[in-house]
Motif scaffolding. Structure first.
Motif, short mmCIF file in Angstrom:
data_model
loop_
_atom_site.label_atom_id
_atom_site.label_comp_id
_atom_site.label_asym_id
_atom_site.label_seq_id
_atom_site.Cartn_x
_atom_site.Cartn_y
_atom_site.Cartn_z
N ALA A 9 0.84 -1.21 0.00
CA ALA A 9 0.00 0.00 0.00
C ALA A 9 0.87 1.25 0.00
N GLU A 10 1.93 1.21 0.79
CA GLU A 10 2.84 2.35 0.85
C GLU A 10 3.52 2.58 -0.50
N ALA A 11 3.92 1.49 -1.15
CA ALA A 11 4.57 1.60 -2.45
C ALA A 11 3.61 2.15 -3.51
N MET A 12 2.33 1.94 -3.30
CA MET A 12 1.33 2.44 -4.24
C MET A 12 0.86 3.85 -3.87
N GLY A 13 1.49 4.43 -2.86
CA GLY A 13 1.20 5.82 -2.52
C GLY A 13 0.16 6.03 -1.45
N ALA A 14 -0.20 5.00 -0.72
CA ALA A 14 -1.18 5.17 0.36
C ALA A 14 -0.61 6.07 1.44
N ASN A 15 -1.49 6.82 2.08
CA ASN A 15 -1.00 7.71 3.14
C ASN A 15 -0.67 6.91 4.40
N ASP A 16 0.02 7.56 5.32
CA ASP A 16 0.51 6.88 6.53
C ASP A 16 -0.62 6.29 7.37
N ALA A 17 -1.77 6.98 7.41
CA ALA A 17 -2.89 6.49 8.22
C ALA A 17 -3.39 5.15 7.69
N VAL A 18 -3.44 5.00 6.39
CA VAL A 18 -3.89 3.75 5.79
C VAL A 18 -2.89 2.64 6.07
N VAL A 19 -1.63 2.94 5.89
CA VAL A 19 -0.57 1.96 6.14
C VAL A 19 -0.58 1.53 7.61
N ASP A 20 -0.70 2.50 8.50
CA ASP A 20 -0.75 2.19 9.94
C ASP A 20 -1.96 1.33 10.28
N GLN A 21 -3.11 1.61 9.65
CA GLN A 21 -4.32 0.83 9.92
C GLN A 21 -4.16 -0.61 9.46
N ILE A 22 -3.54 -0.80 8.31
CA ILE A 22 -3.30 -2.16 7.81
C ILE A 22 -2.43 -2.93 8.81
N GLU A 23 -1.38 -2.28 9.29
CA GLU A 23 -0.49 -2.93 10.26
C GLU A 23 -1.23 -3.22 11.56
N GLU A 24 -2.03 -2.27 12.02
CA GLU A 24 -2.77 -2.47 13.27
C GLU A 24 -3.78 -3.61 13.14
N ASP A 25 -4.46 -3.68 12.00
CA ASP A 25 -5.40 -4.77 11.76
C ASP A 25 -4.69 -6.12 11.80
N GLY A 26 -3.49 -6.18 11.23
CA GLY A 26 -2.72 -7.42 11.26
C GLY A 26 -2.31 -7.80 12.68
N GLU A 27 -1.94 -6.82 13.47
CA GLU A 27 -1.60 -7.08 14.87
C GLU A 27 -2.82 -7.58 15.64
N ASP A 28 -3.97 -6.98 15.36
CA ASP A 28 -5.21 -7.41 16.03
C ASP A 28 -5.57 -8.84 15.63
N ARG A 29 -5.40 -9.17 14.33
CA ARG A 29 -5.66 -10.55 13.89
C ARG A 29 -4.71 -11.51 14.59
N ALA A 30 -3.44 -11.13 14.67
CA ALA A 30 -2.44 -11.98 15.32
C ALA A 30 -2.80 -12.20 16.79
N ASP A 31 -3.20 -11.14 17.47
CA ASP A 31 -3.59 -11.26 18.87
C ASP A 31 -4.80 -12.18 19.03
N ALA A 32 -5.78 -12.03 18.14
CA ALA A 32 -6.98 -12.87 18.21
C ALA A 32 -6.63 -14.34 17.97
N ILE A 33 -5.75 -14.58 17.03
CA ILE A 33 -5.33 -15.96 16.75
C ILE A 33 -4.59 -16.53 17.95
N ASP A 34 -3.67 -15.76 18.50
CA ASP A 34 -2.90 -16.23 19.64
C ASP A 34 -3.81 -16.46 20.85
N ASP A 35 -4.73 -15.54 21.08
CA ASP A 35 -5.65 -15.68 22.22
C ASP A 35 -6.59 -16.86 22.06
N SER A 36 -6.86 -17.26 20.82
CA SER A 36 -7.78 -18.37 20.58
C SER A 36 -7.21 -19.70 21.04
N ASP A 37 -5.88 -19.79 21.08
CA ASP A 37 -5.21 -21.03 21.49
C ASP A 37 -5.60 -22.21 20.59
N VAL A 38 -5.80 -21.91 19.32
CA VAL A 38 -6.26 -22.90 18.36
C VAL A 38 -5.15 -23.90 18.04
#
Length: 88
Positions: free
Chosen positions: A42-71
């Motif tokens: 997204a950054e390489a395609m010219g997305a602004n910092d807020a969009v890039v940060d949101q993508i990263e934060e969403d990934g961290e939230d997914r990772a936390d949810a997966i880890d918390d699930s203990d699947v």
């Protein structure tokens, strides 16, 4: 959107929560890594910092949810694992 992804992951993982948690850390790492790749693209395609940060934060939230699930990832198909990593 982020709340929907976390809720969906929690709902998907809830029935699997008692499975022991084997491999959930690696699957969580994949989710974070995937988000980093998407953020870089997204950054390489010219997305602004807020969009890039949101993508990263969403990934961290997914990772936390997966880890918390203990699947137990051995009980998941490749498609199910990919869906969790990608937030589908």
């Amino acid at each position: 959107m982020k709340l929907h992804i976390v809720a969906a992951l929690a709902a998907l993982a809830l029935p699997l929560a008692a499975c022991g948690g084997d491999g959930d850390d690696a699957l969580a790492d994949r989710a974070e890594d995937q988000a980093e790749v998407q953020a870089d693209q997204a950054e390489a395609m010219g997305a602004n910092d807020a969009v890039v940060d949101q993508i990263e934060e969403d990934g961290e939230d997914r990772a936390d949810a997966i880890d918390d699930s203990d699947v137990d990832t051995d009980d998941l198909t490749k498609g199910q694992q990919d869906a969790m990593v990608n937030g589908n």
